[in-house]
Write a protein that holds these residues in place. Structure first.
Motif, PDB file in Angstrom:
ATOM      1  N   PRO A   4      -1.816   1.406   5.414  1.00  0.00           N
ATOM      2  CA  PRO A   4      -1.070   0.521   6.317  1.00  0.00           C
ATOM      3  C   PRO A   4      -0.040  -0.349   5.595  1.00  0.00           C
ATOM      4  O   PRO A   4       1.032  -0.610   6.136  1.00  0.00           O
ATOM      5  CB  PRO A   4      -2.152  -0.338   6.958  1.00  0.00           C
ATOM      6  N   ASP A   5      -0.345  -0.765   4.380  1.00  0.00           N
ATOM      7  CA  ASP A   5       0.590  -1.602   3.633  1.00  0.00           C
ATOM      8  C   ASP A   5       1.898  -0.867   3.363  1.00  0.00           C
ATOM      9  O   ASP A   5       2.986  -1.442   3.465  1.00  0.00           O
ATOM     10  CB  ASP A   5      -0.050  -2.058   2.317  1.00  0.00           C
ATOM     11  N   LEU A   8       3.960  -0.677   6.522  1.00  0.00           N
ATOM     12  CA  LEU A   8       4.620  -1.961   6.786  1.00  0.00           C
ATOM     13  C   LEU A   8       5.836  -2.150   5.880  1.00  0.00           C
ATOM     14  O   LEU A   8       6.886  -2.628   6.339  1.00  0.00           O
ATOM     15  CB  LEU A   8       3.635  -3.111   6.602  1.00  0.00           C
ATOM     16  N   HIS A   9       5.716  -1.787   4.619  1.00  0.00           N
ATOM     17  CA  HIS A   9       6.856  -1.885   3.699  1.00  0.00           C
ATOM     18  C   HIS A   9       8.002  -0.997   4.180  1.00  0.00           C
ATOM     19  O   HIS A   9       9.167  -1.411   4.185  1.00  0.00           O
ATOM     20  CB  HIS A   9       6.451  -1.492   2.277  1.00  0.00           C
ATOM     21  N   PHE A  10       7.675   0.226   4.572  1.00  0.00           N
ATOM     22  CA  PHE A  10       8.691   1.158   5.047  1.00  0.00           C
ATOM     23  C   PHE A  10       9.449   0.579   6.241  1.00  0.00           C
ATOM     24  O   PHE A  10      10.677   0.512   6.239  1.00  0.00           O
ATOM     25  CB  PHE A  10       8.049   2.493   5.433  1.00  0.00           C
ATOM     26  N   THR A  44       4.235  -0.269  -7.496  1.00  0.00           N
ATOM     27  CA  THR A  44       5.431   0.563  -7.471  1.00  0.00           C
ATOM     28  C   THR A  44       5.461   1.402  -6.198  1.00  0.00           C
ATOM     29  O   THR A  44       6.538   1.764  -5.720  1.00  0.00           O
ATOM     30  CB  THR A  44       5.502   1.477  -8.705  1.00  0.00           C
ATOM     31  N   GLY A  45       4.300   1.667  -5.636  1.00  0.00           N
ATOM     32  CA  GLY A  45       4.238   2.397  -4.366  1.00  0.00           C
ATOM     33  C   GLY A  45       4.887   1.620  -3.235  1.00  0.00           C
ATOM     34  O   GLY A  45       5.512   2.209  -2.346  1.00  0.00           O
ATOM     35  N   ASP A  46       4.747   0.294  -3.277  1.00  0.00           N
ATOM     36  CA  ASP A  46       5.412  -0.541  -2.274  1.00  0.00           C
ATOM     37  C   ASP A  46       6.921  -0.441  -2.407  1.00  0.00           C
ATOM     38  O   ASP A  46       7.637  -0.339  -1.409  1.00  0.00           O
ATOM     39  CB  ASP A  46       4.984  -2.003  -2.411  1.00  0.00           C
ATOM     40  N   LEU A  47       7.409  -0.445  -3.636  1.00  0.00           N
ATOM     41  CA  LEU A  47       8.849  -0.315  -3.861  1.00  0.00           C
ATOM     42  C   LEU A  47       9.349   1.058  -3.420  1.00  0.00           C
ATOM     43  O   LEU A  47      10.456   1.176  -2.883  1.00  0.00           O
ATOM     44  CB  LEU A  47       9.184  -0.552  -5.331  1.00  0.00           C
ATOM     45  N   LEU A  48       8.537   2.077  -3.626  1.00  0.00           N
ATOM     46  CA  LEU A  48       8.915   3.414  -3.178  1.00  0.00           C
ATOM     47  C   LEU A  48       8.980   3.472  -1.653  1.00  0.00           C
ATOM     48  O   LEU A  48       9.915   4.057  -1.086  1.00  0.00           O
ATOM     49  CB  LEU A  48       7.919   4.443  -3.716  1.00  0.00           C
ATOM     50  N   ALA A  49       8.011   2.852  -0.983  1.00  0.00           N
ATOM     51  CA  ALA A  49       8.036   2.792   0.480  1.00  0.00           C
ATOM     52  C   ALA A  49       9.268   2.019   0.963  1.00  0.00           C
ATOM     53  O   ALA A  49       9.900   2.408   1.951  1.00  0.00           O
ATOM     54  CB  ALA A  49       6.754   2.147   1.000  1.00  0.00           C
ATOM     55  N   ASP A  50       9.612   0.943   0.260  1.00  0.00           N
ATOM     56  CA  ASP A  50      10.829   0.184   0.586  1.00  0.00           C
ATOM     57  C   ASP A  50      12.060   1.087   0.458  1.00  0.00           C
ATOM     58  O   ASP A  50      12.936   1.082   1.323  1.00  0.00           O
ATOM     59  CB  ASP A  50      10.994  -1.022  -0.341  1.00  0.00           C
TER      60      ASP A  50
END
Length: 64
Positions: A4-5, A8-10, A44-50
């Motif tokens: 889910p995180d 949400l980032h995406f 880094t996964g959050d940045l990739l989703a961004d």
């Protein structure tokens, strides 16, 4: 499927990038810096989703 995180980032990045990709990129970096300084867990996964959210906005937006 996707945590889910990351979803949400995406979508947050997509929504912000619809109006300003640079602001969306900056917000994603700022969030990870905040996490790294003790507000959470930097990923880094959050940045990739961004990045995928920004890319998707670029593809979907008629203004680019």
């Amino acid at each position: 499927m996707f945590p889910p995180d990351k979803i949400l980032h995406f979508w947050a990045s997509f929504g912000i990038a619809w109006f300003s990709p640079a602001l969306s990129f900056g917000a994603g970096i700022a969030k990870e810096v905040f996490d790294a300084l003790g507000g959470g867990i930097a990923s880094t996964g959050d940045l990739l989703a961004d990045a995928f959210g920004i890319l998707f906005a670029r593809i979907a937006s008629p203004w680019f």
